[in-house]
Design an enzyme around this catalytic site. Structure first.
Site, PDB file in Angstrom:
ATOM      1  N   GLU A   1      10.161  28.558   6.659  1.00  0.00           N
ATOM      2  CA  GLU A   1       9.050  27.908   7.369  1.00  0.00           C
ATOM      3  C   GLU A   1       9.577  26.665   8.086  1.00  0.00           C
ATOM      4  O   GLU A   1      10.029  25.717   7.453  1.00  0.00           O
ATOM      5  CB  GLU A   1       7.942  27.546   6.375  1.00  0.00           C
ATOM      6  CG  GLU A   1       6.864  26.649   6.925  1.00  0.00           C
ATOM      7  CD  GLU A   1       6.282  27.116   8.251  1.00  0.00           C
ATOM      8  OE1 GLU A   1       5.724  28.231   8.297  1.00  0.00           O
ATOM      9  OE2 GLU A   1       6.404  26.378   9.259  1.00  0.00           O
ATOM     10  N   LYS A   2       9.491  26.703   9.422  1.00  0.00           N
ATOM     11  CA  LYS A   2      10.140  25.682  10.249  1.00  0.00           C
ATOM     12  C   LYS A   2       9.508  24.300  10.182  1.00  0.00           C
ATOM     13  O   LYS A   2      10.103  23.329  10.627  1.00  0.00           O
ATOM     14  CB  LYS A   2      10.185  26.145  11.707  1.00  0.00           C
ATOM     15  CG  LYS A   2       8.806  26.391  12.326  1.00  0.00           C
ATOM     16  CD  LYS A   2       8.932  26.941  13.747  1.00  0.00           C
ATOM     17  CE  LYS A   2       7.589  27.221  14.377  1.00  0.00           C
ATOM     18  NZ  LYS A   2       6.908  28.388  13.776  1.00  0.00           N
TER      19      LYS A   2
ATOM     20  N   CYS B   1       3.136  17.971  12.794  1.00  0.00           N
ATOM     21  CA  CYS B   1       3.280  18.740  14.029  1.00  0.00           C
ATOM     22  C   CYS B   1       1.994  18.550  14.841  1.00  0.00           C
ATOM     23  O   CYS B   1       0.901  18.617  14.277  1.00  0.00           O
ATOM     24  CB  CYS B   1       3.488  20.221  13.702  1.00  0.00           C
ATOM     25  SG  CYS B   1       3.353  21.292  15.151  1.00  0.00           S
TER      26      CYS B   1
ATOM     27  N   HIS C   1       0.282  22.073  14.397  1.00  0.00           N
ATOM     28  CA  HIS C   1       0.144  22.721  13.086  1.00  0.00           C
ATOM     29  C   HIS C   1      -0.058  21.761  11.914  1.00  0.00           C
ATOM     30  O   HIS C   1       0.088  22.161  10.756  1.00  0.00           O
ATOM     31  CB  HIS C   1       1.353  23.617  12.828  1.00  0.00           C
ATOM     32  CG  HIS C   1       1.534  24.672  13.863  1.00  0.00           C
ATOM     33  ND1 HIS C   1       2.556  24.667  14.774  1.00  0.00           N
ATOM     34  CD2 HIS C   1       0.772  25.752  14.157  1.00  0.00           C
ATOM     35  CE1 HIS C   1       2.435  25.707  15.590  1.00  0.00           C
ATOM     36  NE2 HIS C   1       1.359  26.378  15.234  1.00  0.00           N
TER      37      HIS C   1
END
Ligand code: FE2
Length: 121
Positions: free
Chosen positions: A12-13, A109, A112
């Site tokens: 998961e980045k 983010c 996100h």
């Protein structure tokens, strides 16, 4: 609903990766978002900031170690993604403590939301 999301950083980045180096009472903590899978870094989609907190063993409240903001994401007078300059979501914090405890890294983010990870010190 969980405000903070978390996951395995290898898949998961968004998850901030915590790397710790200790010498005597000095602690260096590097926090990287997108270590295994790079997070996009564009005017439209990027990491805005990383924060690091420390909860010493036995303490009720965490200590806010610091915050790094990433403010350049390719924008210029020519439009989005035209400047070729992009700040990368990597932050380094140095602090002193004699106590063990828990490090908590939080990243944000712009699309996100909030992501966190924890590591024992
Ligand atoms: Fe994102």
């Amino acid at each position: 609903m969980e405000l903070f999301q978390t996951a395995d950083w290898k898949s998961e980045k968004h998850v901030p990766v915590i790397e710790i180096e200790k010498s005597d009472d000095l602690v260096d903590v590097k926090v990287v978002v997108g270590k295994e899978i790079p997070h996009p870094n564009t005017t439209e989609h990027h990491i805005k900031w990383i924060e690091l907190l420390f909860l010493p063993d036995g303490a009720k409240f965490p200590v806010h170690i610091g915050r790094t903001e990433f403010n350049t994401h390719g924008e210029s007078t020519q439009g989005p993604n035209t400047s070729t300059v992009y700040t990368e979501p990597t932050a380094v914090f140095r602090f002193k403590t004699e106590k063990p405890g828990k490090l908590i890294a939080v990243s944000f983010c712009n699309i996100h939301g909030l992501w966190k990870s924890e590591a024992e010190l």
